[in-house]
Design an enzyme around this catalytic site. Structure first.
Site, short mmCIF file in Angstrom:
data_model
loop_
_atom_site.label_atom_id
_atom_site.label_comp_id
_atom_site.label_asym_id
_atom_site.label_seq_id
_atom_site.Cartn_x
_atom_site.Cartn_y
_atom_site.Cartn_z
N SER A 29 0.83 -1.22 0.00
CA SER A 29 0.00 0.00 0.00
C SER A 29 0.86 1.26 0.00
O SER A 29 1.71 1.44 0.86
CB SER A 29 -0.86 0.07 1.27
OG SER A 29 -1.67 -1.05 1.37
N HIS A 60 -3.91 0.53 -5.04
CA HIS A 60 -3.19 -0.54 -5.73
C HIS A 60 -3.55 -0.51 -7.21
O HIS A 60 -4.72 -0.65 -7.55
CB HIS A 60 -3.57 -1.91 -5.16
CG HIS A 60 -3.16 -2.10 -3.74
ND1 HIS A 60 -2.08 -2.87 -3.39
CD2 HIS A 60 -3.66 -1.62 -2.60
CE1 HIS A 60 -1.95 -2.84 -2.08
NE2 HIS A 60 -2.90 -2.10 -1.57
N HIS A 82 -4.86 -9.48 -1.42
CA HIS A 82 -4.95 -9.72 0.03
C HIS A 82 -6.01 -10.78 0.30
O HIS A 82 -7.04 -10.83 -0.37
CB HIS A 82 -5.37 -8.44 0.76
CG HIS A 82 -4.39 -7.32 0.62
ND1 HIS A 82 -4.46 -6.42 -0.42
CD2 HIS A 82 -3.33 -6.96 1.37
CE1 HIS A 82 -3.47 -5.54 -0.29
NE2 HIS A 82 -2.77 -5.84 0.78
N TYR A 84 -8.00 -10.74 2.72
CA TYR A 84 -9.26 -10.10 3.16
C TYR A 84 -10.15 -9.66 2.00
O TYR A 84 -11.32 -9.35 2.19
CB TYR A 84 -8.99 -8.90 4.11
CG TYR A 84 -8.24 -7.75 3.49
CD1 TYR A 84 -8.83 -6.89 2.56
CD2 TYR A 84 -6.92 -7.50 3.83
CE1 TYR A 84 -8.14 -5.84 1.99
CE2 TYR A 84 -6.21 -6.45 3.27
CZ TYR A 84 -6.83 -5.63 2.35
OH TYR A 84 -6.13 -4.61 1.79
N GLU A 85 -9.58 -9.63 0.80
CA GLU A 85 -10.41 -9.27 -0.35
C GLU A 85 -11.34 -10.42 -0.74
O GLU A 85 -12.24 -10.23 -1.54
CB GLU A 85 -9.52 -8.88 -1.54
CG GLU A 85 -8.78 -7.58 -1.32
CD GLU A 85 -7.80 -7.26 -2.43
OE1 GLU A 85 -8.21 -6.65 -3.42
OE2 GLU A 85 -6.62 -7.64 -2.32
N ALA A 112 2.80 -1.95 4.26
CA ALA A 112 2.56 -0.92 5.27
C ALA A 112 2.10 -1.70 6.51
O ALA A 112 1.33 -2.65 6.39
CB ALA A 112 1.48 0.01 4.78
N MET A 210 -1.63 -6.94 7.17
CA MET A 210 -2.62 -7.85 6.59
C MET A 210 -2.09 -8.56 5.34
O MET A 210 -2.88 -8.94 4.46
CB MET A 210 -3.89 -7.07 6.24
CG MET A 210 -4.47 -6.30 7.42
SD MET A 210 -5.92 -5.36 6.92
CE MET A 210 -6.12 -4.27 8.35
N SER A 211 -0.79 -8.73 5.24
CA SER A 211 -0.25 -9.32 4.00
C SER A 211 1.08 -10.03 4.27
O SER A 211 1.37 -10.39 5.40
CB SER A 211 -0.02 -8.20 2.97
OG SER A 211 1.01 -7.35 3.40
N ASN A 234 1.52 3.71 10.84
CA ASN A 234 0.72 4.20 11.98
C ASN A 234 1.14 3.40 13.20
O ASN A 234 1.75 2.34 13.06
CB ASN A 234 -0.78 3.97 11.71
CG ASN A 234 -1.09 2.51 11.45
OD1 ASN A 234 -0.81 1.99 10.36
ND2 ASN A 234 -1.64 1.84 12.43
N HIS A 246 -7.40 4.06 6.85
CA HIS A 246 -6.63 3.68 5.67
C HIS A 246 -6.00 4.93 5.05
O HIS A 246 -4.90 4.88 4.50
CB HIS A 246 -7.54 2.97 4.67
CG HIS A 246 -6.82 2.45 3.46
ND1 HIS A 246 -5.81 1.51 3.56
CD2 HIS A 246 -6.93 2.74 2.14
CE1 HIS A 246 -5.34 1.25 2.34
NE2 HIS A 246 -6.01 1.99 1.47
N1 HPA Z 1 -2.93 -3.09 11.50
C1 HPA Z 1 -3.04 -3.98 10.49
N2 HPA Z 1 -2.66 -3.72 9.26
C2 HPA Z 1 -2.12 -2.51 9.00
C3 HPA Z 1 -1.98 -1.54 10.01
C4 HPA Z 1 -2.41 -1.85 11.33
O1 HPA Z 1 -2.32 -1.05 12.28
N3 HPA Z 1 -1.41 -0.46 9.42
C5 HPA Z 1 -1.21 -0.78 8.12
N4 HPA Z 1 -1.64 -2.02 7.85
#
Ligand code: HPA
Length: 275
Positions: A29, A60, A82, A84-85, A112, A210-211, A234, A246
């Site tokens: 990302s 993306h 991903h 989750y998609e 990320a 998440m990847s 973050n 996001h």
């Molecule tokens: N948690 C999960 N996935 C993420 C985060 C997070 O804080 N930041 C970027 N991808």
């Protein structure tokens, strides 16, 4: 059949590229811009590749970009799939199998991630030293193709030691701080609760995302050497007194972009020189 899907995709892509790629790049990302620096690019949209799923997430672009970076033939995924998609896990990792068949020996995987260790801060680059699969999913579940790899692949050095040394030296040369850490894979798409973040810290995680983990498992199974880098976008939930979004993830990775770009360029340059 998975193998047929891989073969179809490989056939389609090989008809469009001249030499075999050495390095595969998976750009997370906000980090897809690296693919825009590839020279003499051949771009292949995921939607045009037989057997490939189509990426749905914002930020993306969804294409493979083949060409040269620092004089090295590379193939980059600008955008990844991903779990989750909603894709089956073996579709999430299909591009890794395809890149392997195309000839890559090394994979640089980026993402990320949320910082769980408070020594990390948004904008930091973290070298992944190891991972924790916190999902119960595994892309190798199912029949094993012994031509690709063994049934029970070793994961004790999932993130290659030599590549980590190269990465550290590259960061040092550029005067960049590159912290080390363990990446934890959660399925998402909801971010963690503060209680889950505490648990992840107790478990030994430094960053969460998440990847990456499914792609790394498939890469190791196939004998590809992996370098993993997280861009801390973050602090994970509950660490700072603010909600996660996001938009923040994308904005911070954009802010860290220049460091990220010069770092990866330097790593590829050093890999080429050391050959
Ligand atoms: N948690 C999960 N996935 C993420 C985060 C997070 O804080 N930041 C970027 N991808």
């Amino acid at each position: 059949m998975l193998k047929e899907k891989v073969n179809e995709a490989v056939k389609y892509i090989s008809e469009r590229i001249s030499t075999k790629p050495q390095i595969g790049l998976i750009l997370g990302s906000g980090l897809g811009v690296l693919a825009d620096e590839i020279e003499e690019p051949v771009k292949v949209a995921y939607q045009d590749i037989p057997g490939f799923p189509v990426s749905t997430v914002e930020g993306h672009a969804g294409q493979l970009v083949y060409g040269s970076l620092q004089g090295v033939p590379v193939i980059a995924m600008q955008g990844r799939f991903h779990f989750y998609e909603g894709y089956p896990i073996d579709m999430v990792t299909l591009p890794v199998r395809v890149m392997k068949e195309l000839g890559i020996e090394t994979m640089i995987v980026t993402n990320a991630a949320g910082g769980v260790n408070q020594n990390l801060k948004p904008g930091d680059l973290m070298l992944i030293t190891d991972h924790i699969n916190n999902t119960g999913q595994n892309p190798l579940i199912g029949p094993n193709d012994s031509e690709v790899g063994v049934r029970f692949p070793d994961m004790s050095t999932a993130y290659d030691q030599d590549l980590r040394v190269v990465a550290k030296k590259a960061a040092e040369k550029l005067g960049l701080t590159l912290k080390d850490g363990v990446y934890v894979w959660n399925s998402g798409p909801s971010y963690e609760t503060p209680a889950e973040v505490k648990m992840i810290r107790y478990l030994g995680g430094d960053a969460v995302g998440m990847s990456t983990v499914p792609e790394v498992i498939v890469a190791r199974h196939a004998g590809i050497n992996v370098l993993g880098v997280s861009c801390i976008s973050n602090m994970a939930a509950g660490i700072l007194d603010q909600p996660l979004s996001h938009t923040e993830v994308i904005e911070t990775t954009e802010y860290a972009r220049e460091n990220f770009l010069s770092f990866i360029r330097e790593v590829i340059f050093s890999l080429n020189r050391n050959k």
